[in-house]
Design an enzyme around this catalytic site. Structure first.
Site, PDB file in Angstrom:
ATOM      1  N   THR A  27      32.870  45.329  41.149  1.00  0.00           N
ATOM      2  CA  THR A  27      33.512  44.017  41.308  1.00  0.00           C
ATOM      3  C   THR A  27      32.948  43.266  42.505  1.00  0.00           C
ATOM      4  O   THR A  27      32.671  42.068  42.434  1.00  0.00           O
ATOM      5  CB  THR A  27      35.031  44.199  41.495  1.00  0.00           C
ATOM      6  OG1 THR A  27      35.549  44.908  40.378  1.00  0.00           O
ATOM      7  CG2 THR A  27      35.728  42.852  41.613  1.00  0.00           C
ATOM      8  N   THR A  28      32.772  43.972  43.625  1.00  0.00           N
ATOM      9  CA  THR A  28      32.309  43.341  44.863  1.00  0.00           C
ATOM     10  C   THR A  28      30.910  42.772  44.718  1.00  0.00           C
ATOM     11  O   THR A  28      30.520  41.856  45.449  1.00  0.00           O
ATOM     12  CB  THR A  28      32.370  44.357  46.016  1.00  0.00           C
ATOM     13  OG1 THR A  28      33.679  44.932  46.050  1.00  0.00           O
ATOM     14  CG2 THR A  28      32.095  43.702  47.355  1.00  0.00           C
ATOM     15  N   TYR A  49      41.262  41.694  29.776  1.00  0.00           N
ATOM     16  CA  TYR A  49      41.623  40.623  28.842  1.00  0.00           C
ATOM     17  C   TYR A  49      42.184  41.132  27.522  1.00  0.00           C
ATOM     18  O   TYR A  49      43.197  40.636  27.038  1.00  0.00           O
ATOM     19  CB  TYR A  49      40.445  39.665  28.566  1.00  0.00           C
ATOM     20  CG  TYR A  49      40.866  38.426  27.812  1.00  0.00           C
ATOM     21  CD1 TYR A  49      41.518  37.388  28.463  1.00  0.00           C
ATOM     22  CD2 TYR A  49      40.648  38.314  26.445  1.00  0.00           C
ATOM     23  CE1 TYR A  49      41.950  36.262  27.767  1.00  0.00           C
ATOM     24  CE2 TYR A  49      41.067  37.200  25.741  1.00  0.00           C
ATOM     25  CZ  TYR A  49      41.716  36.172  26.402  1.00  0.00           C
ATOM     26  OH  TYR A  49      42.143  35.076  25.715  1.00  0.00           O
ATOM     27  N   TYR A  92      38.089  53.322  36.458  1.00  0.00           N
ATOM     28  CA  TYR A  92      38.514  52.379  37.496  1.00  0.00           C
ATOM     29  C   TYR A  92      39.816  51.746  37.039  1.00  0.00           C
ATOM     30  O   TYR A  92      39.836  50.942  36.108  1.00  0.00           O
ATOM     31  CB  TYR A  92      37.418  51.341  37.713  1.00  0.00           C
ATOM     32  CG  TYR A  92      37.671  50.313  38.788  1.00  0.00           C
ATOM     33  CD1 TYR A  92      38.694  50.443  39.724  1.00  0.00           C
ATOM     34  CD2 TYR A  92      36.850  49.185  38.886  1.00  0.00           C
ATOM     35  CE1 TYR A  92      38.906  49.496  40.699  1.00  0.00           C
ATOM     36  CE2 TYR A  92      37.050  48.230  39.862  1.00  0.00           C
ATOM     37  CZ  TYR A  92      38.079  48.390  40.773  1.00  0.00           C
ATOM     38  OH  TYR A  92      38.274  47.443  41.741  1.00  0.00           O
ATOM     39  N   ARG A  97      43.512  43.158  38.193  1.00  0.00           N
ATOM     40  CA  ARG A  97      42.386  42.391  37.654  1.00  0.00           C
ATOM     41  C   ARG A  97      42.290  42.467  36.134  1.00  0.00           C
ATOM     42  O   ARG A  97      41.760  41.553  35.508  1.00  0.00           O
ATOM     43  CB  ARG A  97      41.064  42.885  38.260  1.00  0.00           C
ATOM     44  CG  ARG A  97      40.850  42.434  39.704  1.00  0.00           C
ATOM     45  CD  ARG A  97      39.456  42.816  40.175  1.00  0.00           C
ATOM     46  NE  ARG A  97      39.205  42.411  41.541  1.00  0.00           N
ATOM     47  CZ  ARG A  97      38.668  41.243  41.901  1.00  0.00           C
ATOM     48  NH1 ARG A  97      38.321  40.362  40.984  1.00  0.00           N
ATOM     49  NH2 ARG A  97      38.471  40.962  43.170  1.00  0.00           N
ATOM     50  N   LYS A 137      38.863  55.821  40.292  1.00  0.00           N
ATOM     51  CA  LYS A 137      39.016  54.917  41.424  1.00  0.00           C
ATOM     52  C   LYS A 137      40.382  54.269  41.250  1.00  0.00           C
ATOM     53  O   LYS A 137      40.585  53.474  40.328  1.00  0.00           O
ATOM     54  CB  LYS A 137      37.911  53.866  41.453  1.00  0.00           C
ATOM     55  CG  LYS A 137      38.101  52.830  42.572  1.00  0.00           C
ATOM     56  CD  LYS A 137      37.037  51.737  42.530  1.00  0.00           C
ATOM     57  CE  LYS A 137      37.312  50.693  43.609  1.00  0.00           C
ATOM     58  NZ  LYS A 137      36.316  49.584  43.585  1.00  0.00           N
ATOM     59  N   ILE A 170      36.187  54.246  47.449  1.00  0.00           N
ATOM     60  CA  ILE A 170      35.143  53.313  47.017  1.00  0.00           C
ATOM     61  C   ILE A 170      35.517  52.000  47.657  1.00  0.00           C
ATOM     62  O   ILE A 170      36.498  51.367  47.294  1.00  0.00           O
ATOM     63  CB  ILE A 170      35.047  53.241  45.484  1.00  0.00           C
ATOM     64  CG1 ILE A 170      34.581  54.600  44.943  1.00  0.00           C
ATOM     65  CG2 ILE A 170      34.090  52.130  45.056  1.00  0.00           C
ATOM     66  CD1 ILE A 170      34.497  54.691  43.443  1.00  0.00           C
TER      67      ILE A 170
END
Length: 294
Positions: free
Chosen positions: A46-47, A109, A135, A140, A164, A206
């Site tokens: 994501t980062t 989504y 994850y 999100r 994660k 992480i």
């Protein structure tokens, strides 16, 4: 199928002014992380703003990082997708490129059922031979991998090795850890919960914080594993103001601003993400100075 123990960095992606990837700068970031003691690099999470990358660009960045690291520390490629077919494709390409493992985000989504999550992750993991970390980030994606689902996947899919955990729900994490064994890899997905996660049997973090403070983030974990519980706790609490500043706006807006404050020249965001506000930059400057990384 262990991957790493300690602090893995969710590495940011530097861009030129035209929005293209600055690979020279990316190479510098990789070297700085390794020199700072980071235990693993997570490529295109994501980062890294992977949500704004094309599949081709995404894999180009993954391949570049794998080649640059050259087996010095593990590289874990972010290859998750809300489409199972795409997750399979990216994961196969990451394995072929030499990734040590993959990070598979919960499909976003779609809002899959728990059965859908089981099938999605099993199909993806069965398509490759390297370890898979799931994850779990419901803020999100809109869906949570429930502890029973995660435990089922761990016990029934040989290369699903851990998670994660960015749920922020310590009680849920504790329940999960009661359903798995000591080989399960639990990584904190929230920098403000590294020590709490370690206390439940975690293997590390992480981290977003590692982008600007690799040595310090590594030390939180290293102190814990060395038995210095008090030292780990003190470092966690000392980092708390900076961690909060790094999430003053949605990640990775603040961390890229922080890297630029450090003179790293990582460029701007890709839309729909926007530049950090003056308030965020001022807060970052204050907390980074206080933490000794500016």
């Amino acid at each position: 199928m262990g991957l790493f123990k300690g602090a893995g960095v969710a590495l940011a992606t530097p861009f030129f002014e035209d929005g293209s990837v600055n690979y020279d700068k990316l190479a510098e970031l990789v070297e700085e992380q390794i020199a700072g003691g980071t235990d693993a690099i997570i490529a295109c999470g994501t980062t890294a703003e992977s949500a704004t990358m094309s599949e081709e660009e995404h894999m180009d960045v993954v391949r570049f990082i794998i080649k640059k690291v050259n087996h010095r520390i593990p590289v874990i490629a972010g290859t998750g997708s809300n489409a199972t077919e795409t997750a399979v494709k990216l994961s196969k390409e990451a394995e072929e490129a030499g990734a040590d493992g993959v990070l598979l985000v919960t499909p976003y989504y779609n809002k899959a059922t728990q059965e859908g999550l089981k099938q999605h992750f099993k199909v993806t993991a069965d398509a490759i031979h390297i370890p898979c970390i799931l994850y779990n980030v419901p803020s999100r994606t809109g869906v949570t991998i429930q502890p029973e689902t995660m435990a089922w996947l761990y016990h029934n899919v040989s290369n699903i090795v851990g998670v994660k955990d960015a749920t922020g729900d310590i009680a849920m994490t504790a329940k999960l850890m009661s359903l798995v064994d000591d080989d399960f890899l639990l990584y904190s997905g929230n920098d403000d919960q590294i020590v709490p996660i370690l206390s439940l049997g975690g293997s590390g973090v992480i981290s977003v914080l590692s982008n600007v403070a690799p040595k310090e983030t590594h030390e939180i974990c290293a102190k814990w594993f060395a038995g210095d519980i008090v030292g780990a706790r003190k470092e966690q609490l000392r980092a708390f103001p900076l961690i909060k500043a790094l999430f003053h706006e949605v990640n990775p807006i603040p961390v890229k601003a922080a890297l630029n404050l450090q003179g790293k020249g990582v460029g701007s965001m890709r839309l729909p993400l926007t530049e950090a506000t003056d308030e965020t930059k001022a807060l970052l400057k204050e907390t980074m100075t206080g933490f000794g990384v500016l």
